[in-house]
Design an enzyme around this catalytic site. Structure first.
Site, PDB file in Angstrom:
ATOM      1  N   GLU A  65       5.760  24.279 -41.069  1.00  0.00           N
ATOM      2  CA  GLU A  65       7.008  25.447 -42.131  1.00  0.00           C
ATOM      3  C   GLU A  65       7.073  26.508 -41.254  1.00  0.00           C
ATOM      4  O   GLU A  65       7.584  27.224 -40.709  1.00  0.00           O
ATOM      5  CB  GLU A  65       5.865  25.819 -43.133  1.00  0.00           C
ATOM      6  N   ASP A  81       1.809  21.863 -43.593  1.00  0.00           N
ATOM      7  CA  ASP A  81       1.236  23.384 -44.330  1.00  0.00           C
ATOM      8  C   ASP A  81       0.655  24.041 -44.146  1.00  0.00           C
ATOM      9  O   ASP A  81      -0.016  23.510 -44.539  1.00  0.00           O
ATOM     10  CB  ASP A  81       2.055  23.293 -45.856  1.00  0.00           C
ATOM     11  N   ILE A  83      -0.751  26.590 -45.136  1.00  0.00           N
ATOM     12  CA  ILE A  83      -1.073  27.488 -46.533  1.00  0.00           C
ATOM     13  C   ILE A  83       0.264  26.937 -47.469  1.00  0.00           C
ATOM     14  O   ILE A  83       1.397  27.975 -47.491  1.00  0.00           O
ATOM     15  CB  ILE A  83      -1.407  28.950 -46.433  1.00  0.00           C
ATOM     16  N   ASP A  84      -0.018  25.932 -48.429  1.00  0.00           N
ATOM     17  CA  ASP A  84       1.177  25.936 -49.684  1.00  0.00           C
ATOM     18  C   ASP A  84       0.289  26.423 -50.661  1.00  0.00           C
ATOM     19  O   ASP A  84      -1.224  26.524 -50.830  1.00  0.00           O
ATOM     20  CB  ASP A  84       0.682  24.211 -49.657  1.00  0.00           C
ATOM     21  N   THR A  86       0.954  30.996 -50.449  1.00  0.00           N
ATOM     22  CA  THR A  86       0.932  32.020 -50.203  1.00  0.00           C
ATOM     23  C   THR A  86       0.706  33.008 -50.677  1.00  0.00           C
ATOM     24  O   THR A  86       0.070  34.019 -50.559  1.00  0.00           O
ATOM     25  CB  THR A  86       1.837  32.426 -48.362  1.00  0.00           C
ATOM     26  N   ASP A 209       6.213  20.784 -47.775  1.00  0.00           N
ATOM     27  CA  ASP A 209       5.666  21.146 -49.415  1.00  0.00           C
ATOM     28  C   ASP A 209       5.094  20.089 -49.869  1.00  0.00           C
ATOM     29  O   ASP A 209       4.269  20.087 -51.108  1.00  0.00           O
ATOM     30  CB  ASP A 209       6.492  21.796 -50.228  1.00  0.00           C
TER      31      ASP A 209
HETATM   32  P1  2AM Z   1       4.438  27.650 -49.862  1.00  0.00           P
HETATM   33  O1  2AM Z   1       3.652  29.154 -50.108  1.00  0.00           O
HETATM   34  O2  2AM Z   1       4.675  27.495 -49.020  1.00  0.00           O
HETATM   35  O3  2AM Z   1       5.067  28.839 -49.138  1.00  0.00           O
HETATM   36  C1  2AM Z   1       5.679  26.955 -55.627  1.00  0.00           C
HETATM   37  O4  2AM Z   1       6.663  26.080 -56.178  1.00  0.00           O
HETATM   38  C2  2AM Z   1       6.016  26.180 -54.369  1.00  0.00           C
HETATM   39  O5  2AM Z   1       7.212  26.155 -53.680  1.00  0.00           O
HETATM   40  C3  2AM Z   1       4.375  26.394 -52.802  1.00  0.00           C
HETATM   41  O6  2AM Z   1       4.254  25.321 -52.762  1.00  0.00           O
HETATM   42  C4  2AM Z   1       5.125  26.993 -51.915  1.00  0.00           C
HETATM   43  O7  2AM Z   1       5.469  26.813 -51.464  1.00  0.00           O
HETATM   44  C5  2AM Z   1       7.194  26.417 -52.438  1.00  0.00           C
HETATM   45  N1  2AM Z   1       7.955  26.952 -51.993  1.00  0.00           N
HETATM   46  C6  2AM Z   1       8.169  29.041 -51.550  1.00  0.00           C
HETATM   47  N2  2AM Z   1       8.906  29.321 -50.944  1.00  0.00           N
HETATM   48  C7  2AM Z   1       9.909  28.337 -50.581  1.00  0.00           C
HETATM   49  C8  2AM Z   1      11.060  28.344 -49.998  1.00  0.00           C
HETATM   50  N3  2AM Z   1      11.936  28.855 -50.186  1.00  0.00           N
HETATM   51  N4  2AM Z   1      11.458  26.643 -50.194  1.00  0.00           N
HETATM   52  C9  2AM Z   1      10.640  25.887 -50.577  1.00  0.00           C
HETATM   53  N5  2AM Z   1       9.563  26.246 -50.844  1.00  0.00           N
HETATM   54  C10 2AM Z   1       9.161  26.975 -51.654  1.00  0.00           C
HETATM   55 CA    CA Z   2       2.811  27.398 -46.438  1.00  0.00          CA
END
Ligand code: 2AM
Ligand code: CA
Length: 257
Positions: A65, A81, A83-84, A86, A209
């Site tokens: 990511e 990823d 940190i999924d 964040t 993700d």
């Molecule tokens: P992340 O924390 O790694 O960004 C929340 O419903 C989910 O959507 C999380 O898995 C988050 O991952 C992801 N997410 C957040 N922003 C995003 C984006 N702009 N595009 C795709 N996924 C996203």
């Molecule tokens: Ca992430």
């Protein structure tokens, strides 16, 4: 390679957990928009994983990511990823995870999802089943929407996609026992695999993700498609279920064509 994946995910999770304890405001940054967040810990942990894998397997490729793709066309490609979830991580809400998948020739080969704040480690290897903390897991046997608990997410709202998940949600909420939103797609998928959720859906996500979580669901006996029932996930959304409520779930999305 599976043992190495396991070790790497555990070490990365320990770094995430330690990172949470020392997280300061100046380590938190907005990526593109004010709601798309990243921390120094995300970057450090992805760097740690890539460096470690590269030392052991110099001919493998990566999609991450924070640092993007490099040599992703190689036989083995690690999809990371760091940190999924964040946003949850920043707020100390414990639903965040390290998600690492290994693809072989473009197909899922193994996946690990580790939620260090809850000490839950999900692992799957293609054709060999899915495990939570070393014990085999399986999707639930519930075939009734009215008895189902679901997981979802709302990234689509930030992305300005229409129809968004608030358009789909009321009908689904009224037809089921309810829904939970844990803010990390990887964990939503793993909870389907563990039989906690009957299904999980999202309208928009990236491969990092869902790559590990989707394999974990399939290896736990579940089904994963896009929101039209095809294979174009996550580009056209993702629906993961125990298989038994997959068709009735797809109907909710078909109605909004
Ligand atoms: P992340 O924390 O790694 O960004 C929340 O419903 C989910 O959507 C999380 O898995 C988050 O991952 C992801 N997410 C957040 N922003 C995003 C984006 N702009 N595009 C795709 N996924 C996203
Ligand atoms: Ca992430």
């Amino acid at each position: 390679m599976i043992d190495f994946l396991k070790e790497t995910a555990l070490m990365a999770g320990a770094l995430v957990k330690a990172g949470r304890e020392r997280l300061s405001a100046d380590a938190i940054h907005a990526k593109g928009t004010p709601t798309d967040m990243v921390t120094d810990i995300d970057r450090e942990v992805e760097k740690f994983i890539v460096t470690r894998v590269r030392e052991r397997y110099p001919d493998h490729g990566f999609i991450g990511e924070e640092y993007g793709a490099s040599a992703a066309e190689r036989e083995y490609c690690w999809i990371i990823d760091p940190i999924d979830g964040t946003t949850s991580f920043i707020h100390d809400f414990p639903f965040y995870a390290v998600s690492i998948a290994i693809y072989r020739n473009g197909k899922p080969f193994a996946g690990a999802v580790f939620a260090p704040a809850m000490n839950e480690f999900f692992l799957a290897e293609s054709g060999k089943g899915a495990f939570l903390n070393g014990r085999a897991i399986h999707v639930s046997g519930c075939a009734k929407l009215g008895e189902s608990l679901l997981g979802t997410g709302f990234v689509c709202v930030r992305a300005g996609i229409k129809p968004d998940n608030f358009d789909y949600l009321p009908a689904i909420a009224y037809a089921t026992q309810g829904f939970r939103r844990c803010g990390a797609a990887s964990l939503g998928l793993c909870y389907v695999a563990a039989g906690r959720f009957e299904a999980y859906w999202e309208l928009l996500l990236n491969i990092y993700d869902i790559a590990a979580g989707a394999l974990i669901v399939q290896e736990a006996g579940g089904q994963v498609t896009d929101l039209r029932g095809g294979g174009a996930y996550p580009a056209k959304g993702i629906l993961a279920s125990n298989g038994l409520i997959h068709e009735p779930m797809l109907d909710f999305f078909r109605e909004k064509k």
